[in-house]
Design a protein around this motif. Structure first.
Motif, PDB file in Angstrom:
ATOM      1  N   GLU A 208       0.827  -1.175  -0.067  1.00 18.23           N
ATOM      2  CA  GLU A 208      -0.082  -0.032  -0.012  1.00 18.23           C
ATOM      3  C   GLU A 208       0.928   1.317   0.079  1.00 18.23           C
ATOM      4  N   GLU A 209       1.905   1.224   0.767  1.00 20.43           N
ATOM      5  CA  GLU A 209       2.760   2.401   0.511  1.00 20.43           C
ATOM      6  C   GLU A 209       3.555   2.646  -0.622  1.00 20.43           C
ATOM      7  N   VAL A 210       3.585   1.717  -1.412  1.00 18.78           N
ATOM      8  CA  VAL A 210       4.034   1.840  -2.778  1.00 18.78           C
ATOM      9  C   VAL A 210       2.988   2.445  -3.647  1.00 18.78           C
ATOM     10  N   ILE A 211       1.804   1.963  -3.368  1.00 17.55           N
ATOM     11  CA  ILE A 211       0.705   2.450  -4.231  1.00 17.55           C
ATOM     12  C   ILE A 211       0.507   3.942  -3.955  1.00 17.55           C
ATOM     13  N   LEU A 212       0.529   4.341  -2.681  1.00 16.74           N
ATOM     14  CA  LEU A 212       0.341   5.595  -2.503  1.00 16.74           C
ATOM     15  C   LEU A 212       1.703   6.630  -2.743  1.00 16.74           C
ATOM     16  N   ARG A 213       2.642   6.066  -2.883  1.00 13.78           N
ATOM     17  CA  ARG A 213       3.702   6.931  -3.458  1.00 13.78           C
ATOM     18  C   ARG A 213       3.552   7.015  -4.804  1.00 13.78           C
ATOM     19  N   GLU A 214       3.109   5.922  -5.714  1.00 13.27           N
ATOM     20  CA  GLU A 214       2.918   6.107  -7.050  1.00 13.27           C
ATOM     21  C   GLU A 214       1.645   6.687  -7.591  1.00 13.27           C
ATOM     22  N   GLY A 215       0.547   6.986  -6.581  1.00 12.26           N
ATOM     23  CA  GLY A 215      -0.679   7.340  -6.991  1.00 12.26           C
ATOM     24  C   GLY A 215      -1.711   6.206  -7.334  1.00 12.26           C
ATOM     25  N   PRO A 216      -2.824   5.780  -6.494  1.00  9.39           N
ATOM     26  CA  PRO A 216      -3.771   4.910  -6.760  1.00  9.39           C
ATOM     27  C   PRO A 216      -4.124   4.858  -8.095  1.00  9.39           C
ATOM     28  N   GLU A 217      -4.467   6.072  -8.714  1.00 13.04           N
ATOM     29  CA  GLU A 217      -5.109   6.242  -9.925  1.00 13.04           C
ATOM     30  C   GLU A 217      -4.126   5.794 -10.949  1.00 13.04           C
ATOM     31  N   THR A 218      -2.900   5.489 -10.705  1.00 18.38           N
ATOM     32  CA  THR A 218      -1.898   5.057 -11.939  1.00 18.38           C
ATOM     33  C   THR A 218      -1.670   3.534 -11.721  1.00 18.38           C
ATOM     34  N   VAL A 219      -2.021   2.963 -10.613  1.00 10.30           N
ATOM     35  CA  VAL A 219      -1.469   1.443 -10.567  1.00 10.30           C
ATOM     36  C   VAL A 219      -2.900   0.505 -11.143  1.00 10.30           C
ATOM     37  N   GLY A 220      -2.612  -0.276 -12.105  1.00  8.48           N
ATOM     38  CA  GLY A 220      -3.543  -1.001 -12.695  1.00  8.48           C
ATOM     39  C   GLY A 220      -3.662  -2.483 -12.188  1.00  8.48           C
ATOM     40  N   LEU A 221      -2.243  -3.012 -11.838  1.00  7.25           N
ATOM     41  CA  LEU A 221      -2.121  -4.395 -11.583  1.00  7.25           C
ATOM     42  C   LEU A 221      -0.919  -4.744 -10.412  1.00  7.25           C
ATOM     43  N   LEU A 222      -1.294  -5.682  -9.489  1.00  8.96           N
ATOM     44  CA  LEU A 222      -0.369  -6.274  -8.871  1.00  8.96           C
ATOM     45  C   LEU A 222       0.067  -7.547  -9.026  1.00  8.96           C
ATOM     46  N   CYS A 223       1.068  -8.022  -9.433  1.00  3.24           N
ATOM     47  CA  CYS A 223       1.365  -9.326  -9.831  1.00  3.24           C
ATOM     48  C   CYS A 223       2.339 -10.170  -8.908  1.00  3.24           C
ATOM     49  N   LEU A 224       1.836 -11.031  -8.231  1.00  2.51           N
ATOM     50  CA  LEU A 224       2.535 -11.946  -7.394  1.00  2.51           C
ATOM     51  C   LEU A 224       2.533 -13.584  -7.487  1.00  2.51           C
ATOM     52  N   GLU A 225       3.582 -14.251  -7.129  1.00  3.62           N
ATOM     53  CA  GLU A 225       3.600 -15.562  -7.093  1.00  3.62           C
ATOM     54  C   GLU A 225       2.918 -15.854  -5.799  1.00  3.62           C
ATOM     55  N   PRO A 226       2.074 -17.059  -5.631  1.00  2.07           N
ATOM     56  CA  PRO A 226       1.330 -17.341  -4.397  1.00  2.07           C
ATOM     57  C   PRO A 226       2.545 -17.691  -3.324  1.00  2.07           C
ATOM     58  N   ILE A 227       3.580 -18.483  -3.904  1.00  2.00           N
ATOM     59  CA  ILE A 227       4.721 -18.889  -3.176  1.00  2.00           C
ATOM     60  C   ILE A 227       5.905 -18.407  -3.929  1.00  2.00           C
ATOM     61  N   THR A 228       6.951 -17.587  -3.405  1.00  2.00           N
ATOM     62  CA  THR A 228       7.854 -17.418  -4.382  1.00  2.00           C
ATOM     63  C   THR A 228       8.856 -18.478  -4.430  1.00  2.00           C
ATOM     64  N   ALA A 229       8.934 -18.874  -5.706  1.00  2.00           N
ATOM     65  CA  ALA A 229       9.784 -19.959  -6.079  1.00  2.00           C
ATOM     66  C   ALA A 229      11.276 -19.957  -6.163  1.00  2.00           C
ATOM     67  N   GLY A 230      11.664 -19.600  -7.446  1.00  2.00           N
ATOM     68  CA  GLY A 230      13.366 -19.402  -7.656  1.00  2.00           C
ATOM     69  C   GLY A 230      13.846 -18.605  -6.692  1.00  2.00           C
ATOM     70  N   GLY A 231      13.011 -17.694  -6.139  1.00  2.00           N
ATOM     71  CA  GLY A 231      13.734 -16.601  -5.017  1.00  2.00           C
ATOM     72  C   GLY A 231      13.847 -16.909  -3.730  1.00  2.00           C
ATOM     73  N   GLY A 232      13.526 -18.186  -3.575  1.00  2.00           N
ATOM     74  CA  GLY A 232      13.714 -18.730  -2.131  1.00  2.00           C
ATOM     75  C   GLY A 232      12.861 -19.479  -1.489  1.00  2.00           C
ATOM     76  N   VAL A 233      11.907 -20.011  -2.209  1.00  2.00           N
ATOM     77  CA  VAL A 233      10.808 -21.019  -1.819  1.00  2.00           C
ATOM     78  C   VAL A 233      10.311 -20.309  -0.425  1.00  2.00           C
ATOM     79  N   ILE A 234       9.501 -19.242  -0.848  1.00  2.00           N
ATOM     80  CA  ILE A 234       8.962 -18.139   0.287  1.00  2.00           C
ATOM     81  C   ILE A 234       7.396 -18.185   0.503  1.00  2.00           C
ATOM     82  N   VAL A 235       7.069 -18.914   1.381  1.00  2.00           N
ATOM     83  CA  VAL A 235       5.506 -18.941   1.712  1.00  2.00           C
ATOM     84  C   VAL A 235       5.011 -17.605   2.777  1.00  2.00           C
ATOM     85  N   PRO A 236       4.267 -16.919   1.968  1.00  2.00           N
ATOM     86  CA  PRO A 236       3.846 -15.537   2.922  1.00  2.00           C
ATOM     87  C   PRO A 236       3.414 -15.757   4.175  1.00  2.00           C
TER      88      PRO A 236
END
Length: 458
Positions: A208-236
Protein backbone atom coordinates in the motif's frame (compact mmCIF):
# COMPACT_ATOMS: atom_id res chain seq x y z
CA UNK A 1 15.60 -48.33 -18.52
CA UNK A 2 14.32 -50.38 -21.39
CA UNK A 3 17.89 -50.91 -22.55
CA UNK A 4 20.84 -49.42 -20.71
CA UNK A 5 23.06 -47.87 -23.41
CA UNK A 6 26.79 -48.40 -23.51
CA UNK A 7 28.71 -45.12 -23.20
CA UNK A 8 30.01 -45.39 -26.77
CA UNK A 9 26.49 -45.82 -28.20
CA UNK A 10 25.63 -42.17 -27.64
CA UNK A 11 29.07 -40.64 -28.20
CA UNK A 12 27.99 -38.97 -31.46
CA UNK A 13 25.00 -37.45 -29.68
CA UNK A 14 27.17 -36.13 -26.87
CA UNK A 15 29.58 -34.57 -29.35
CA UNK A 16 26.76 -33.07 -31.42
CA UNK A 17 25.35 -31.55 -28.24
CA UNK A 18 28.73 -30.14 -27.27
CA UNK A 19 29.25 -28.59 -30.72
CA UNK A 20 25.79 -27.26 -31.48
CA UNK A 21 23.37 -27.00 -28.52
CA UNK A 22 23.17 -23.81 -26.49
CA UNK A 23 21.81 -24.97 -23.12
CA UNK A 24 19.59 -22.96 -20.82
CA UNK A 25 20.99 -21.38 -17.65
CA UNK A 26 24.40 -23.00 -18.12
CA UNK A 27 27.96 -21.74 -18.36
CA UNK A 28 29.44 -23.71 -21.27
CA UNK A 29 33.13 -23.15 -20.55
CA UNK A 30 33.40 -26.36 -18.46
CA UNK A 31 31.92 -28.36 -21.36
CA UNK A 32 35.14 -27.81 -23.28
CA UNK A 33 36.72 -30.46 -21.06
CA UNK A 34 33.75 -32.42 -19.69
CA UNK A 35 30.66 -34.01 -21.21
CA UNK A 36 27.27 -32.31 -21.18
CA UNK A 37 24.59 -34.23 -19.29
CA UNK A 38 22.22 -35.99 -21.69
CA UNK A 39 19.03 -37.39 -20.13
CA UNK A 40 17.77 -40.25 -22.30
CA UNK A 41 14.87 -41.84 -20.44
CA UNK A 42 12.51 -41.36 -17.49
CA UNK A 43 9.96 -43.37 -15.55
CA UNK A 44 8.05 -42.08 -12.54
CA UNK A 45 10.59 -40.05 -10.55
CA UNK A 46 13.62 -41.73 -12.08
CA UNK A 47 15.73 -40.63 -15.04
CA UNK A 48 18.75 -42.17 -16.74
CA UNK A 49 21.60 -40.37 -18.50
CA UNK A 50 23.64 -41.33 -21.54
CA UNK A 51 26.11 -43.26 -19.42
CA UNK A 52 23.32 -45.35 -17.92
CA UNK A 53 23.42 -43.66 -14.53
CA UNK A 54 20.13 -43.64 -12.62
CA UNK A 55 18.86 -40.66 -10.63
CA UNK A 56 15.81 -39.74 -8.58
CA UNK A 57 14.67 -36.42 -9.99
CA UNK A 58 13.66 -34.28 -7.00
CA UNK A 59 12.94 -31.18 -9.09
CA UNK A 60 10.49 -32.52 -11.71
CA UNK A 61 12.53 -31.93 -14.84
CA UNK A 62 14.88 -29.36 -13.34
CA UNK A 63 12.28 -26.57 -13.27
CA UNK A 64 9.19 -27.82 -11.39
CA UNK A 65 7.41 -29.15 -14.49
CA UNK A 66 6.85 -32.94 -14.67
CA UNK A 67 4.08 -33.05 -12.05
CA UNK A 68 2.71 -36.50 -12.95
CA UNK A 69 6.10 -38.10 -13.49
CA UNK A 70 7.91 -39.52 -16.51
CA UNK A 71 6.81 -42.24 -18.93
CA UNK A 72 3.09 -41.48 -19.08
CA UNK A 73 2.07 -43.40 -22.20
CA UNK A 74 -1.55 -42.26 -21.94
CA UNK A 75 -0.55 -38.60 -22.33
CA UNK A 76 1.65 -39.42 -25.31
CA UNK A 77 -1.21 -41.38 -26.87
CA UNK A 78 -3.68 -38.55 -26.30
CA UNK A 79 -1.32 -36.10 -28.00
CA UNK A 80 -0.61 -38.51 -30.88
CA UNK A 81 -4.32 -39.13 -31.52
CA UNK A 82 -5.08 -35.41 -31.48
CA UNK A 83 -2.19 -34.49 -33.80
CA UNK A 84 -3.30 -37.04 -36.37
CA UNK A 85 -6.85 -35.73 -36.26
CA UNK A 86 -6.06 -31.98 -36.10
CA UNK A 87 -2.68 -30.72 -35.04
CA UNK A 88 -3.04 -26.97 -35.34
CA UNK A 89 -5.16 -24.02 -36.26
CA UNK A 90 -4.71 -20.47 -35.03
CA UNK A 91 -6.73 -19.70 -31.91
CA UNK A 92 -8.84 -17.22 -33.88
CA UNK A 93 -10.77 -20.48 -34.37
CA UNK A 94 -11.40 -23.06 -31.69
CA UNK A 95 -10.47 -26.70 -31.22
CA UNK A 96 -12.18 -29.56 -29.42
CA UNK A 97 -9.44 -30.19 -26.82
CA UNK A 98 -9.05 -26.46 -26.09
CA UNK A 99 -12.77 -26.06 -25.39
CA UNK A 100 -12.89 -29.23 -23.28
CA UNK A 101 -9.81 -28.34 -21.27
CA UNK A 102 -10.90 -24.74 -20.68
CA UNK A 103 -14.22 -25.99 -19.33
CA UNK A 104 -12.61 -28.60 -17.09
CA UNK A 105 -9.93 -26.21 -15.86
CA UNK A 106 -12.42 -23.53 -14.90
CA UNK A 107 -14.38 -26.03 -12.84
CA UNK A 108 -11.35 -25.96 -10.54
CA UNK A 109 -11.22 -22.15 -10.43
CA UNK A 110 -14.48 -20.62 -9.12
CA UNK A 111 -14.89 -16.97 -10.06
CA UNK A 112 -12.82 -17.24 -13.24
CA UNK A 113 -14.35 -17.87 -16.64
CA UNK A 114 -12.01 -17.28 -19.61
CA UNK A 115 -8.82 -19.00 -20.81
CA UNK A 116 -6.30 -17.54 -23.26
CA UNK A 117 -3.91 -20.21 -24.56
CA UNK A 118 -0.19 -19.67 -25.16
CA UNK A 119 2.99 -21.72 -25.02
CA UNK A 120 5.05 -20.59 -22.01
CA UNK A 121 4.78 -19.02 -18.59
CA UNK A 122 6.65 -15.93 -19.74
CA UNK A 123 4.16 -15.48 -22.54
CA UNK A 124 1.17 -16.04 -20.26
CA UNK A 125 2.37 -13.29 -17.93
CA UNK A 126 3.18 -10.95 -20.81
CA UNK A 127 -0.42 -11.31 -21.99
CA UNK A 128 -1.68 -10.06 -18.63
CA UNK A 129 0.55 -7.01 -18.82
CA UNK A 130 -0.76 -6.21 -22.31
CA UNK A 131 -4.36 -6.67 -21.21
CA UNK A 132 -3.84 -4.28 -18.31
CA UNK A 133 -2.23 -1.67 -20.53
CA UNK A 134 -5.08 -1.91 -23.03
CA UNK A 135 -7.66 -1.63 -20.26
CA UNK A 136 -5.85 1.48 -19.01
CA UNK A 137 -6.04 3.11 -22.45
CA UNK A 138 -9.66 2.24 -23.22
CA UNK A 139 -11.27 2.47 -19.79
CA UNK A 140 -9.12 4.71 -17.58
CA UNK A 141 -8.07 7.51 -19.93
CA UNK A 142 -4.50 6.19 -20.03
CA UNK A 143 -4.25 5.96 -16.24
CA UNK A 144 -3.90 2.78 -14.13
CA UNK A 145 -1.12 1.53 -16.40
CA UNK A 146 1.53 0.84 -13.77
CA UNK A 147 2.34 -2.72 -12.76
CA UNK A 148 3.61 -3.68 -9.31
CA UNK A 149 5.71 -6.77 -8.68
CA UNK A 150 7.40 -8.20 -5.60
CA UNK A 151 11.05 -8.40 -4.67
CA UNK A 152 12.40 -11.98 -5.15
CA UNK A 153 9.49 -13.05 -7.40
CA UNK A 154 10.11 -14.22 -10.97
CA UNK A 155 7.70 -14.00 -13.90
CA UNK A 156 9.65 -14.90 -17.02
CA UNK A 157 12.45 -14.27 -19.47
CA UNK A 158 11.01 -11.72 -21.90
CA UNK A 159 11.97 -8.07 -21.58
CA UNK A 160 8.51 -7.26 -20.21
CA UNK A 161 8.48 -10.03 -17.62
CA UNK A 162 12.06 -9.28 -16.59
CA UNK A 163 10.94 -5.70 -16.02
CA UNK A 164 8.45 -7.20 -13.57
CA UNK A 165 10.97 -9.52 -11.98
CA UNK A 166 12.31 -9.14 -8.47
CA UNK A 167 15.54 -11.04 -9.08
CA UNK A 168 18.33 -8.61 -10.02
CA UNK A 169 20.73 -11.25 -11.34
CA UNK A 170 18.14 -12.54 -13.81
CA UNK A 171 17.56 -9.02 -15.11
CA UNK A 172 21.19 -7.83 -15.14
CA UNK A 173 22.56 -6.69 -18.51
CA UNK A 174 19.25 -7.00 -20.38
CA UNK A 175 18.00 -3.42 -19.90
CA UNK A 176 16.96 -0.76 -20.42
CA UNK A 177 13.50 -1.93 -19.45
CA UNK A 178 10.09 -0.46 -20.31
CA UNK A 179 8.55 2.11 -17.99
CA UNK A 180 5.78 1.50 -15.53
CA UNK A 181 7.02 -1.43 -13.44
CA UNK A 182 7.54 -0.85 -9.71
CA UNK A 183 8.78 -3.23 -7.02
CA UNK A 184 7.20 -3.86 -3.63
CA UNK A 185 9.16 -5.45 -0.74
CA UNK A 186 9.42 -9.19 -0.24
CA UNK A 187 7.46 -10.84 2.57
CA UNK A 188 9.94 -13.42 3.94
CA UNK A 189 9.81 -13.30 7.72
CA UNK A 190 13.04 -15.31 8.07
CA UNK A 191 14.85 -12.26 6.65
CA UNK A 192 12.47 -9.73 8.12
CA UNK A 193 12.59 -6.06 7.19
CA UNK A 194 10.36 -4.85 10.06
CA UNK A 195 10.45 -5.76 13.74
CA UNK A 196 6.73 -6.28 14.32
CA UNK A 197 4.42 -9.02 15.58
CA UNK A 198 1.91 -9.23 12.71
CA UNK A 199 4.60 -9.54 10.07
CA UNK A 200 2.34 -10.71 7.25
CA UNK A 201 0.09 -7.68 7.58
CA UNK A 202 3.08 -5.34 7.79
CA UNK A 203 4.62 -6.82 4.64
CA UNK A 204 1.32 -6.32 2.82
CA UNK A 205 1.05 -2.74 4.13
CA UNK A 206 4.36 -2.08 2.37
CA UNK A 207 2.51 -2.70 -0.90
CA UNK A 208 0.00 0.00 0.00
CA UNK A 209 2.86 2.38 0.70
CA UNK A 210 4.16 1.90 -2.85
CA UNK A 211 0.64 2.41 -4.24
CA UNK A 212 0.25 5.67 -2.33
CA UNK A 213 3.70 6.82 -3.43
CA UNK A 214 2.93 6.20 -7.10
CA UNK A 215 -0.68 7.33 -6.91
CA UNK A 216 -3.55 4.79 -6.76
CA UNK A 217 -5.08 6.28 -9.90
CA UNK A 218 -1.98 5.19 -11.87
CA UNK A 219 -1.65 1.59 -10.62
CA UNK A 220 -3.52 -1.08 -12.58
CA UNK A 221 -2.04 -4.43 -11.53
CA UNK A 222 -0.30 -6.23 -8.68
CA UNK A 223 1.56 -9.34 -9.90
CA UNK A 224 2.64 -11.92 -7.29
CA UNK A 225 3.64 -15.56 -7.02
CA UNK A 226 1.47 -17.38 -4.45
CA UNK A 227 4.69 -18.87 -3.06
CA UNK A 228 7.92 -17.33 -4.29
CA UNK A 229 9.74 -20.10 -6.16
CA UNK A 230 13.26 -19.49 -7.49
CA UNK A 231 13.67 -16.50 -5.20
CA UNK A 232 13.88 -18.78 -2.18
CA UNK A 233 10.70 -20.88 -1.73
CA UNK A 234 8.96 -18.22 0.36
CA UNK A 235 5.50 -18.86 1.82
CA UNK A 236 3.87 -15.52 2.76
CA UNK A 237 3.20 -15.18 6.50
CA UNK A 238 -0.23 -15.41 8.09
CA UNK A 239 -2.33 -12.33 7.43
CA UNK A 240 -0.49 -11.35 4.27
CA UNK A 241 -2.90 -12.50 1.60
CA UNK A 242 -6.02 -11.22 3.34
CA UNK A 243 -4.49 -7.76 3.54
CA UNK A 244 -3.26 -7.92 -0.08
CA UNK A 245 -6.80 -8.69 -1.27
CA UNK A 246 -8.17 -5.82 0.83
CA UNK A 247 -5.64 -3.37 -0.60
CA UNK A 248 -6.34 -4.36 -4.20
CA UNK A 249 -10.08 -3.93 -3.75
CA UNK A 250 -9.65 -0.64 -1.91
CA UNK A 251 -7.73 0.92 -4.80
CA UNK A 252 -9.39 -1.00 -7.67
CA UNK A 253 -6.16 -2.73 -8.62
CA UNK A 254 -6.34 -6.01 -10.51
CA UNK A 255 -4.67 -8.94 -8.74
CA UNK A 256 -2.56 -11.29 -10.88
CA UNK A 257 -1.36 -14.58 -9.36
CA UNK A 258 1.48 -16.27 -11.25
CA UNK A 259 0.90 -20.02 -10.80
CA UNK A 260 3.49 -21.14 -13.35
CA UNK A 261 5.29 -23.14 -10.64
CA UNK A 262 2.59 -23.75 -8.02
CA UNK A 263 -0.29 -24.60 -10.34
CA UNK A 264 -1.77 -28.02 -11.03
CA UNK A 265 -1.25 -29.64 -7.67
CA UNK A 266 2.25 -28.67 -6.56
CA UNK A 267 1.09 -27.45 -3.13
CA UNK A 268 -1.61 -30.10 -2.61
CA UNK A 269 -4.40 -27.91 -4.00
CA UNK A 270 -5.12 -27.34 -7.68
CA UNK A 271 -3.58 -23.87 -7.38
CA UNK A 272 -1.37 -22.27 -4.79
CA UNK A 273 -3.63 -19.26 -4.26
CA UNK A 274 -6.40 -21.60 -3.14
CA UNK A 275 -4.49 -22.22 0.10
CA UNK A 276 -5.04 -18.59 1.09
CA UNK A 277 -8.70 -17.84 0.39
CA UNK A 278 -8.15 -15.06 -2.15
CA UNK A 279 -9.97 -14.30 -5.42
CA UNK A 280 -7.59 -13.12 -8.18
CA UNK A 281 -8.51 -11.32 -11.39
CA UNK A 282 -5.83 -13.13 -13.40
CA UNK A 283 -4.16 -16.50 -12.91
CA UNK A 284 -1.35 -17.66 -15.19
CA UNK A 285 0.03 -21.19 -15.47
CA UNK A 286 2.30 -23.30 -17.64
CA UNK A 287 4.76 -25.92 -16.36
CA UNK A 288 2.50 -28.47 -14.67
CA UNK A 289 -0.45 -27.89 -17.00
CA UNK A 290 0.73 -30.75 -19.22
CA UNK A 291 3.71 -31.90 -17.10
CA UNK A 292 6.11 -31.14 -19.95
CA UNK A 293 4.49 -33.57 -22.39
CA UNK A 294 3.46 -30.63 -24.59
CA UNK A 295 4.06 -26.88 -24.60
CA UNK A 296 1.05 -25.04 -23.22
CA UNK A 297 0.27 -22.06 -21.01
CA UNK A 298 -2.96 -20.44 -19.90
CA UNK A 299 -3.87 -16.89 -18.97
CA UNK A 300 -7.10 -17.18 -17.02
CA UNK A 301 -9.30 -14.25 -16.10
CA UNK A 302 -12.78 -13.18 -15.05
CA UNK A 303 -15.81 -12.36 -17.15
CA UNK A 304 -15.55 -8.76 -15.91
CA UNK A 305 -12.08 -8.41 -17.45
CA UNK A 306 -13.15 -10.23 -20.62
CA UNK A 307 -16.12 -7.87 -21.10
CA UNK A 308 -13.79 -4.87 -21.23
CA UNK A 309 -12.56 -6.07 -24.63
CA UNK A 310 -16.03 -6.40 -26.23
CA UNK A 311 -17.19 -3.43 -28.28
CA UNK A 312 -18.46 -4.15 -31.78
CA UNK A 313 -18.34 -0.50 -32.78
CA UNK A 314 -14.60 -0.12 -32.19
CA UNK A 315 -12.23 -2.18 -34.37
CA UNK A 316 -9.45 -1.61 -31.81
CA UNK A 317 -11.44 -2.79 -28.81
CA UNK A 318 -10.65 -6.51 -28.84
CA UNK A 319 -7.39 -7.96 -27.50
CA UNK A 320 -5.24 -7.60 -30.62
CA UNK A 321 -2.79 -10.31 -29.71
CA UNK A 322 -1.85 -13.74 -31.00
CA UNK A 323 0.17 -16.67 -29.71
CA UNK A 324 1.10 -18.78 -32.71
CA UNK A 325 1.61 -21.98 -30.78
CA UNK A 326 -1.37 -21.25 -28.56
CA UNK A 327 -3.19 -22.84 -31.47
CA UNK A 328 -1.49 -26.23 -31.08
CA UNK A 329 -4.17 -28.78 -30.27
CA UNK A 330 -1.66 -31.19 -28.71
CA UNK A 331 -1.20 -28.95 -25.65
CA UNK A 332 -4.78 -29.02 -24.36
CA UNK A 333 -5.05 -32.71 -25.28
CA UNK A 334 -2.06 -33.41 -23.04
CA UNK A 335 -3.44 -31.11 -20.35
CA UNK A 336 -6.76 -32.97 -20.27
CA UNK A 337 -5.06 -36.31 -19.73
CA UNK A 338 -2.66 -34.77 -17.22
CA UNK A 339 -5.63 -33.51 -15.20
CA UNK A 340 -7.37 -36.89 -15.41
CA UNK A 341 -4.28 -38.58 -13.97
CA UNK A 342 -4.11 -36.11 -11.08
CA UNK A 343 -7.78 -36.76 -10.30
CA UNK A 344 -7.95 -40.51 -10.82
CA UNK A 345 -4.71 -41.27 -8.97
CA UNK A 346 -5.58 -38.87 -6.11
CA UNK A 347 -2.30 -37.04 -6.55
CA UNK A 348 -3.41 -34.00 -4.57
CA UNK A 349 -3.81 -36.25 -1.55
CA UNK A 350 -0.47 -37.89 -2.24
CA UNK A 351 1.15 -34.49 -2.55
CA UNK A 352 -0.10 -33.51 0.89
CA UNK A 353 0.98 -36.80 2.47
CA UNK A 354 4.40 -36.95 0.84
CA UNK A 355 4.87 -33.20 1.31
CA UNK A 356 4.33 -33.68 5.04
CA UNK A 357 6.87 -36.50 5.04
CA UNK A 358 9.38 -34.41 3.11
CA UNK A 359 8.93 -31.53 5.55
CA UNK A 360 9.42 -33.78 8.60
CA UNK A 361 12.57 -35.25 7.04
CA UNK A 362 13.95 -31.79 6.31
CA UNK A 363 13.18 -30.64 9.87
CA UNK A 364 15.09 -33.69 11.12
CA UNK A 365 18.03 -32.70 8.93
CA UNK A 366 17.82 -29.20 10.38
CA UNK A 367 18.15 -30.66 13.86
CA UNK A 368 21.17 -32.62 12.70
CA UNK A 369 22.97 -30.03 10.54
CA UNK A 370 23.51 -26.53 11.93
CA UNK A 371 24.03 -25.26 8.39
CA UNK A 372 20.27 -25.46 7.75
CA UNK A 373 18.87 -22.19 9.01
CA UNK A 374 15.28 -22.48 7.82
CA UNK A 375 12.97 -25.03 6.22
CA UNK A 376 9.87 -23.78 4.42
CA UNK A 377 7.39 -24.60 1.70
CA UNK A 378 4.04 -26.26 1.08
CA UNK A 379 3.15 -29.68 -0.29
CA UNK A 380 5.81 -31.12 -2.57
CA UNK A 381 7.43 -27.71 -2.91
CA UNK A 382 10.01 -27.29 -0.16
CA UNK A 383 13.19 -25.35 0.44
CA UNK A 384 16.06 -25.40 2.94
CA UNK A 385 18.07 -22.21 3.44
CA UNK A 386 21.73 -22.80 4.29
CA UNK A 387 23.56 -20.37 6.57
CA UNK A 388 27.02 -20.11 8.09
CA UNK A 389 25.57 -19.07 11.43
CA UNK A 390 21.99 -19.43 12.65
CA UNK A 391 22.22 -16.33 14.84
CA UNK A 392 23.49 -13.92 12.18
CA UNK A 393 21.81 -15.89 9.36
CA UNK A 394 24.78 -15.19 7.13
CA UNK A 395 24.20 -17.14 3.90
CA UNK A 396 26.63 -19.85 2.87
CA UNK A 397 28.55 -18.98 -0.28
CA UNK A 398 27.41 -20.15 -3.70
CA UNK A 399 30.41 -22.43 -4.16
CA UNK A 400 29.31 -24.40 -1.12
CA UNK A 401 25.79 -24.66 -2.52
CA UNK A 402 27.24 -25.98 -5.78
CA UNK A 403 29.22 -28.58 -3.83
CA UNK A 404 26.05 -29.72 -2.04
CA UNK A 405 24.31 -30.12 -5.39
CA UNK A 406 27.26 -32.10 -6.75
CA UNK A 407 27.45 -34.35 -3.69
CA UNK A 408 23.71 -35.01 -3.82
CA UNK A 409 23.97 -35.84 -7.52
CA UNK A 410 26.82 -38.25 -6.79
CA UNK A 411 24.41 -40.01 -4.41
CA UNK A 412 21.88 -40.48 -7.21
CA UNK A 413 19.50 -37.59 -6.52
CA UNK A 414 18.98 -34.42 -8.57
CA UNK A 415 17.98 -31.35 -6.54
CA UNK A 416 17.96 -27.64 -7.29
CA UNK A 417 19.02 -24.40 -5.65
CA UNK A 418 18.23 -20.74 -6.00
CA UNK A 419 20.74 -19.38 -8.49
CA UNK A 420 21.38 -16.20 -10.43
CA UNK A 421 18.55 -14.57 -8.50
CA UNK A 422 19.44 -12.28 -5.59
CA UNK A 423 23.11 -11.31 -5.06
CA UNK A 424 24.53 -12.97 -1.98
CA UNK A 425 21.30 -14.83 -1.25
CA UNK A 426 21.43 -17.75 -3.66
CA UNK A 427 21.59 -20.18 -0.76
CA UNK A 428 18.34 -22.16 -0.77
CA UNK A 429 18.13 -25.85 -1.71
CA UNK A 430 14.95 -26.40 -3.73
CA UNK A 431 12.90 -29.60 -3.82
CA UNK A 432 9.84 -30.33 -5.95
CA UNK A 433 9.55 -34.05 -6.75
CA UNK A 434 6.68 -35.26 -8.91
CA UNK A 435 3.30 -35.66 -7.25
CA UNK A 436 3.62 -39.44 -7.65
CA UNK A 437 6.52 -39.62 -5.17
CA UNK A 438 6.54 -42.56 -2.77
CA UNK A 439 7.63 -42.59 0.86
CA UNK A 440 10.74 -44.56 -0.10
CA UNK A 441 11.67 -41.99 -2.73
CA UNK A 442 11.13 -39.08 -0.34
CA UNK A 443 13.39 -40.80 2.19
CA UNK A 444 16.03 -41.46 -0.49
CA UNK A 445 16.00 -37.78 -1.46
CA UNK A 446 16.57 -36.52 2.07
CA UNK A 447 19.10 -39.26 2.79
CA UNK A 448 21.18 -38.07 -0.16
CA UNK A 449 20.97 -34.48 1.11
CA UNK A 450 22.02 -35.69 4.55
CA UNK A 451 25.12 -37.30 3.13
CA UNK A 452 25.91 -34.30 0.98
CA UNK A 453 25.67 -31.84 3.88
CA UNK A 454 27.91 -34.06 5.99
CA UNK A 455 30.48 -34.22 3.18
CA UNK A 456 30.53 -30.48 2.46
CA UNK A 457 30.20 -29.07 5.98
CA UNK A 458 32.01 -31.73 8.01
Amino acid sequence: MNAVPQPNDLRPIIEADRRHVWHHMLQHKPLETSDPRIIVEGKGLKVWDAAGREYIDALSGGVWTVNVGYGRASIAEAVRDQLVRMNYFAQSAGSIPAARFAEKLLEKMPGLSRVYFGNSGSEANEKVFKMVRQIAQRHHGGNKWKILYRERDYHGTTIGTLAAGGQPERAAMYGPYPDGFFMVPHCMEYRKQWDVEAYGERAADAIEEVILREGPETVGLLCLEPITAGGGVIVPPEGYWERVQEICRKYEILLHIDEVVCGLGRTGTWFGYQNFGIQPDFVTMAKGVASGYAAISCTVTTEAVFEKFKDGSDPMAHFRDISTFGGCAGGPAAALENMRIIEDEHLLDNCLAMGARLRLNLEALKNKHAVIGDVRGMGLFQGAELVEDRTTRKPVDEKSIARVIAETTARGVLIGASNRSVPGLNNVLCLAPALVASAAEIDAITSAIDGALAAVFA
